[in-house]
Design a protein around this motif. Sequence first.
Motif, PDB file in Angstrom:
ATOM      1  N   ASP A 268      -8.210   5.935   8.041  1.00 12.02           N
ATOM      2  CA  ASP A 268      -8.903   6.631   8.385  1.00 12.02           C
ATOM      3  C   ASP A 268      -9.942   7.577   7.147  1.00 12.02           C
ATOM      4  N   PRO A 269     -11.114   8.484   7.422  1.00 14.35           N
ATOM      5  CA  PRO A 269     -11.797   9.146   6.285  1.00 14.35           C
ATOM      6  C   PRO A 269     -11.658   9.601   5.140  1.00 14.35           C
ATOM      7  N   VAL A 270     -10.199  10.221   5.369  1.00 15.21           N
ATOM      8  CA  VAL A 270      -9.205  11.277   4.605  1.00 15.21           C
ATOM      9  C   VAL A 270      -8.602  10.116   3.499  1.00 15.21           C
ATOM     10  N   LYS A 271      -7.388  10.027   4.556  1.00 16.47           N
ATOM     11  CA  LYS A 271      -6.556   8.354   3.640  1.00 16.47           C
ATOM     12  C   LYS A 271      -6.402   7.255   4.159  1.00 16.47           C
ATOM     13  N   PHE A 272      -6.049   6.437   3.582  1.00 14.90           N
ATOM     14  CA  PHE A 272      -6.154   5.065   3.516  1.00 14.90           C
ATOM     15  C   PHE A 272      -4.702   3.977   2.336  1.00 14.90           C
ATOM     16  N   LEU A 273      -4.361   3.832   3.434  1.00 15.92           N
ATOM     17  CA  LEU A 273      -2.319   3.297   2.885  1.00 15.92           C
ATOM     18  C   LEU A 273      -2.728   1.823   3.425  1.00 15.92           C
ATOM     19  N   LEU A 274      -2.874   0.650   2.718  1.00 16.65           N
ATOM     20  CA  LEU A 274      -1.943  -1.072   3.214  1.00 16.65           C
ATOM     21  C   LEU A 274      -0.708  -1.192   2.050  1.00 16.65           C
ATOM     22  N   LEU A 275       0.296  -1.273   2.736  1.00 10.48           N
ATOM     23  CA  LEU A 275       1.270  -2.603   1.689  1.00 10.48           C
ATOM     24  C   LEU A 275       1.513  -4.104   2.294  1.00 10.48           C
ATOM     25  N   GLU A 276       1.649  -4.785   0.992  1.00 13.19           N
ATOM     26  CA  GLU A 276       1.752  -6.584   1.064  1.00 13.19           C
ATOM     27  C   GLU A 276       2.642  -7.098   0.303  1.00 13.19           C
ATOM     28  N   ALA A 277       3.168  -8.008   1.002  1.00 14.76           N
ATOM     29  CA  ALA A 277       3.947  -9.224   0.343  1.00 14.76           C
ATOM     30  C   ALA A 277       3.027 -10.462   1.106  1.00 14.76           C
ATOM     31  N   GLY A 278       3.796 -11.024  -0.464  1.00 10.31           N
ATOM     32  CA  GLY A 278       3.728 -12.890   0.128  1.00 10.31           C
ATOM     33  C   GLY A 278       3.983 -13.660  -1.186  1.00 10.31           C
ATOM     34  N   LEU A 279       3.362 -14.894  -1.411  1.00  9.90           N
ATOM     35  CA  LEU A 279       3.131 -15.959  -1.272  1.00  9.90           C
ATOM     36  C   LEU A 279       2.549 -16.497  -2.704  1.00  9.90           C
TER      37      LEU A 279
ATOM     38  N   PHE B 200      -9.446 -11.930 -25.251  1.00 11.08           N
ATOM     39  CA  PHE B 200      -8.758 -11.117 -26.626  1.00 11.08           C
ATOM     40  C   PHE B 200      -7.808 -10.836 -26.210  1.00 11.08           C
ATOM     41  N   LYS B 201      -7.235 -11.742 -24.649  1.00 11.11           N
ATOM     42  CA  LYS B 201      -5.733 -11.337 -24.488  1.00 11.11           C
ATOM     43  C   LYS B 201      -4.841 -12.969 -24.237  1.00 11.11           C
ATOM     44  N   ASP B 202      -5.885 -13.838 -24.718  1.00  9.93           N
ATOM     45  CA  ASP B 202      -5.698 -15.414 -25.247  1.00  9.93           C
ATOM     46  C   ASP B 202      -5.914 -16.172 -23.705  1.00  9.93           C
ATOM     47  N   THR B 203      -6.671 -15.674 -23.096  1.00 12.63           N
ATOM     48  CA  THR B 203      -6.398 -16.090 -21.427  1.00 12.63           C
ATOM     49  C   THR B 203      -7.517 -16.862 -20.699  1.00 12.63           C
ATOM     50  N   LYS B 204      -8.060 -17.857 -21.262  1.00 10.00           N
ATOM     51  CA  LYS B 204      -8.980 -18.322 -20.654  1.00 10.00           C
ATOM     52  C   LYS B 204      -9.288 -18.147 -19.353  1.00 10.00           C
ATOM     53  N   LEU B 205      -8.283 -18.287 -18.088  1.00 12.21           N
ATOM     54  CA  LEU B 205      -8.509 -18.227 -16.996  1.00 12.21           C
ATOM     55  C   LEU B 205      -6.899 -18.054 -16.336  1.00 12.21           C
ATOM     56  N   ARG B 206      -6.460 -17.289 -15.452  1.00  8.00           N
ATOM     57  CA  ARG B 206      -5.416 -17.104 -15.350  1.00  8.00           C
ATOM     58  C   ARG B 206      -5.974 -16.729 -13.038  1.00  8.00           C
ATOM     59  N   THR B 207      -5.096 -17.701 -12.599  1.00  9.12           N
ATOM     60  CA  THR B 207      -5.631 -17.466 -11.013  1.00  9.12           C
ATOM     61  C   THR B 207      -4.042 -17.509 -10.292  1.00  9.12           C
ATOM     62  N   PHE B 208      -4.381 -16.421  -9.406  1.00  5.63           N
ATOM     63  CA  PHE B 208      -3.056 -16.460  -8.242  1.00  5.63           C
ATOM     64  C   PHE B 208      -3.846 -16.283  -6.795  1.00  5.63           C
ATOM     65  N   ALA B 209      -2.900 -17.492  -6.097  1.00  3.22           N
ATOM     66  CA  ALA B 209      -3.822 -17.293  -4.977  1.00  3.22           C
ATOM     67  C   ALA B 209      -3.110 -18.109  -3.714  1.00  3.22           C
ATOM     68  N   GLY B 210      -3.255 -17.333  -2.746  1.00  2.00           N
ATOM     69  CA  GLY B 210      -1.686 -17.582  -1.746  1.00  2.00           C
ATOM     70  C   GLY B 210      -2.195 -17.070  -0.957  1.00  2.00           C
ATOM     71  N   PRO B 211      -0.972 -16.566   0.623  1.00  2.00           N
ATOM     72  CA  PRO B 211      -0.963 -16.132   1.571  1.00  2.00           C
ATOM     73  C   PRO B 211       0.034 -15.086   0.993  1.00  2.00           C
ATOM     74  N   GLY B 212       0.024 -13.943   2.519  1.00  2.00           N
ATOM     75  CA  GLY B 212       1.263 -12.942   2.996  1.00  2.00           C
ATOM     76  C   GLY B 212       0.967 -12.341   4.617  1.00  2.00           C
ATOM     77  N   VAL B 213       1.786 -11.194   4.122  1.00  2.00           N
ATOM     78  CA  VAL B 213       1.410 -10.031   5.294  1.00  2.00           C
ATOM     79  C   VAL B 213       1.071  -9.368   4.913  1.00  2.00           C
TER      80      VAL B 213
END
Length: 339
Positions: free
Chosen positions: A229-240, A209-222
Amino acid sequence: MGRTVRELGIVWSLFFFLFLMGVAEALADKIILENGDALTGTVEKVIDGKLTFVTDYAGAIVIPVSKIKEILTDKPLEIHLSSGEVLKGKIKTVEDNRLRVEESPERTPATIEMKNVASINPPPIKWTGIVAAGGNLQKGNTDRASGFITAEAGRRTEKDRMKFRYLFNYGEEDDEVTTRNHYGEAKYDYFFTKRFFGYVGAELYNDRFKDTKLRTFAGPGVGYQVWEDPVKFLLLEAGLSYFNLDRYDGKDQDGLTARLGWDFRYNLLAWLIFTDRFQFYPTIGEGGDYFFRNEAALNVPLSERWSLKVANIIDYNSNPTSGFKRTDVQYIGALQFSF
């Protein structure tokens, strides 16, 4: 005569008690701190530069490895080195702050630098995850039914992390399918330091219903692990990422995108947990097209493993097929089980 027998009995009892005390101490692990204090007990583990030492008189004690002068163990330990090698055997401190690991049937004795020890007796690797499901059924003037299911599994070690996710959403009205989409993600992180890691990942999406048979993103980054920890979790990422958009009716696309994202969790209260996952994909050399997906959720724990989940998912395509909207929004209520 009777008194002599009693005295001999007392002497033998005392001797036997002292003998047992000596045996117990001989069988115990021993550490000597930099200030000269000596402790006997059991070395349980060494994680993140801290040694957990269990004693009969004070329970578990956590001691920074930098404060320990000598270690001597009576039982074999599992020593994980920074190189990834694993040794097993009794250990004792020798000269120049090095550890000597006793010989085993597989190898000769080994002497290692303490700085090269990543951990000792780390907890076994365990897979954890969630399964959540929800639905709605309406009968009468309008026949409407909808359902949602999601599953997630992952595992974490000192050096790496792996995660798999799957989401399925379905709905129909008056016996006609009105909603059906699938989303899947697989990702592997390798930690170069305690916080800095590299990753490779893939995301797949299907929505008729969004005219999307298959949308793929694949690649590396850092990425960078800000909190974990048990109270909070946060990660930031950037890549191609390489992307491919295979449509049912419209023109297909493929090319290269950047990838920016975060994964966030915060325990707002003992009974309320907020999570948010965000991925942004601006295409490179495709006329400024971009995609993003955001999944925000509130979880209310009901027990150790069960919780109620309310989620909002936004999926955006800046350049959809003619006649389709750019933004799709889903609101989901579900019962969640954690394992």
